[in-house]
Design a protein around this motif. Structure first.
Motif, mmCIF file in Angstrom:
data_model
loop_
_atom_site.group_PDB
_atom_site.id
_atom_site.type_symbol
_atom_site.label_atom_id
_atom_site.label_comp_id
_atom_site.label_asym_id
_atom_site.label_seq_id
_atom_site.Cartn_x
_atom_site.Cartn_y
_atom_site.Cartn_z
ATOM 1 N N GLY A 133 38.454 -2.738 -28.082
ATOM 2 C CA GLY A 133 38.551 -4.099 -27.582
ATOM 3 C C GLY A 133 39.688 -4.900 -28.187
ATOM 4 O O GLY A 133 40.045 -4.729 -29.348
ATOM 5 N N LEU A 134 40.257 -5.768 -27.361
ATOM 6 C CA LEU A 134 41.349 -6.637 -27.791
ATOM 7 C C LEU A 134 40.789 -7.891 -28.439
ATOM 8 O O LEU A 134 39.728 -8.388 -28.049
ATOM 9 C CB LEU A 134 42.208 -7.045 -26.592
ATOM 10 C CG LEU A 134 42.912 -5.939 -25.800
ATOM 11 C CD1 LEU A 134 43.653 -6.548 -24.618
ATOM 12 C CD2 LEU A 134 43.851 -5.153 -26.685
ATOM 13 N N SER A 135 41.518 -8.431 -29.401
ATOM 14 C CA SER A 135 41.160 -9.730 -29.966
ATOM 15 C C SER A 135 41.411 -10.800 -28.903
ATOM 16 O O SER A 135 42.155 -10.582 -27.936
ATOM 17 C CB SER A 135 41.986 -10.008 -31.223
ATOM 18 O OG SER A 135 43.356 -10.119 -30.893
ATOM 19 N N GLY A 136 40.816 -11.976 -29.079
ATOM 20 C CA GLY A 136 40.960 -13.054 -28.102
ATOM 21 C C GLY A 136 42.397 -13.421 -27.781
ATOM 22 O O GLY A 136 42.781 -13.477 -26.603
ATOM 23 N N PRO A 137 43.245 -13.666 -28.801
ATOM 24 C CA PRO A 137 44.635 -14.054 -28.488
ATOM 25 C C PRO A 137 45.400 -12.972 -27.726
ATOM 26 O O PRO A 137 46.222 -13.280 -26.863
ATOM 27 C CB PRO A 137 45.255 -14.297 -29.870
ATOM 28 C CG PRO A 137 44.114 -14.581 -30.776
ATOM 29 C CD PRO A 137 42.965 -13.767 -30.248
ATOM 30 N N VAL A 138 45.143 -11.706 -28.048
ATOM 31 C CA VAL A 138 45.858 -10.620 -27.364
ATOM 32 C C VAL A 138 45.294 -10.427 -25.959
ATOM 33 O O VAL A 138 46.045 -10.187 -25.010
ATOM 34 C CB VAL A 138 45.814 -9.326 -28.210
ATOM 35 C CG1 VAL A 138 46.407 -8.148 -27.447
ATOM 36 C CG2 VAL A 138 46.579 -9.546 -29.519
ATOM 37 N N ARG A 139 43.991 -10.579 -25.788
ATOM 38 C CA ARG A 139 43.400 -10.512 -24.447
ATOM 39 C C ARG A 139 44.009 -11.600 -23.563
ATOM 40 O O ARG A 139 44.344 -11.368 -22.398
ATOM 41 C CB ARG A 139 41.883 -10.675 -24.527
ATOM 42 C CG ARG A 139 41.183 -10.407 -23.208
ATOM 43 C CD ARG A 139 39.661 -10.525 -23.272
ATOM 44 N NE ARG A 139 39.062 -10.057 -24.510
ATOM 45 C CZ ARG A 139 38.585 -10.847 -25.476
ATOM 46 N NH1 ARG A 139 38.658 -12.159 -25.347
ATOM 47 N NH2 ARG A 139 38.048 -10.341 -26.566
ATOM 48 N N ASP A 140 44.166 -12.815 -24.130
ATOM 49 C CA ASP A 140 44.774 -13.914 -23.377
ATOM 50 C C ASP A 140 46.233 -13.633 -23.030
ATOM 51 O O ASP A 140 46.752 -14.143 -22.032
ATOM 52 C CB ASP A 140 44.689 -15.219 -24.175
ATOM 53 C CG ASP A 140 43.259 -15.716 -24.340
ATOM 54 O OD1 ASP A 140 42.366 -15.254 -23.596
ATOM 55 O OD2 ASP A 140 43.033 -16.556 -25.230
ATOM 56 N N ALA A 141 46.907 -12.828 -23.843
ATOM 57 C CA ALA A 141 48.323 -12.524 -23.614
ATOM 58 C C ALA A 141 48.535 -11.527 -22.487
ATOM 59 O O ALA A 141 49.647 -11.406 -21.974
ATOM 60 C CB ALA A 141 48.960 -11.998 -24.900
ATOM 61 N N VAL A 142 47.491 -10.798 -22.076
ATOM 62 C CA VAL A 142 47.650 -9.782 -21.020
ATOM 63 C C VAL A 142 48.143 -10.430 -19.730
ATOM 64 O O VAL A 142 49.112 -9.968 -19.114
ATOM 65 C CB VAL A 142 46.335 -9.000 -20.803
ATOM 66 C CG1 VAL A 142 46.415 -8.131 -19.541
ATOM 67 C CG2 VAL A 142 46.018 -8.138 -22.024
#
Length: 198
Positions: free
Chosen positions: A140-149
């Motif tokens: 799973g991605l961290s929140g900031p990296v998930r938002d960066a997708v």
């Protein structure tokens, strides 16, 4: 319009889906399924298969854009456009075949063939969470990296048409968040959604 037919462009996701934010590249490629890039652009998830990517780089591409997690000391989720230095000469021994470090993959591609390598750009995302110590898996991605997708998909939709029109250009996608050298244009956080064709 002729340039669109001449330019061969590869978008390659790289990273390990079991190592937290290292899964950024594969996640961006998956998100591109919902919002394809222009026809003729090859989009592929290479995961951790460095040898496969090295051989693919020898297949006559004009430009390759690698999408990857890239630790550069910025805020997690920060996107950067990086142009790695091209390897000079042939290495004395074959580089590591199973690593996805862009410099090592380029060195491996240079070792494997005599064909000219394409121009390579890396759309990198600053990771927030990677496995620590003895951890083998951190899904799973961290929140900031998930938002960066989604922002990365939007960035690719700006970057790819510019490269198809002129493969030598380094597009300015947005105002930089912080100062960056000529080889790294930083992309700010902007809302976006996106996907691409495989």
């Amino acid at each position: 319009m002729t340039r669109l037919l001449e330019t061969r462009l590869l978008v390659a996701g790289v990273g390990n889906i079991f190592l937290g934010d290292d899964a950024f590249g594969p996640e961006v490629i998956r998100a591109l399924e919902q919002r394809p890039l222009p026809p003729g652009v090859r989009v592929r998830d290479f995961g951790i298969r460095g040898m496969d990517l090295a051989y693919e780089l020898l297949d006559g591409w004009t430009v390759a854009v690698l999408v990857d997690a890239a630790a550069r000391g910025e805020r997690p989720g920060t996107l950067s456009l990086i142009e790695p230095e091209r390897p000079e000469g042939r290495p004395a021994a074959p580089p590591e075949a199973h690593g996805m470090d862009p410099a090592k993959v380029l060195a491996l591609a240079g070792h494997l063939g005599d064909e000219p390598l394409p121009r390579v750009l890396v759309l990198g995302c600053e990771p927030g969470e990677l496995p620590r110590g003895d951890e083998d898996i951190a899904p799973g991605l961290s929140g900031p990296v998930r938002d960066a997708v989604g922002r990365a998909v939007a960035a690719l939709h700006a970057l790819v048409p510019a490269l198809l029109a002129d493969p030598l250009v380094t597009p300015s996608l947005a105002r930089p968040e912080e100062s960056a050298g000529p080889a790294a244009a930083v992309l700010p956080h902007t809302a976006a959604t996106g996907a691409e064709d495989r």
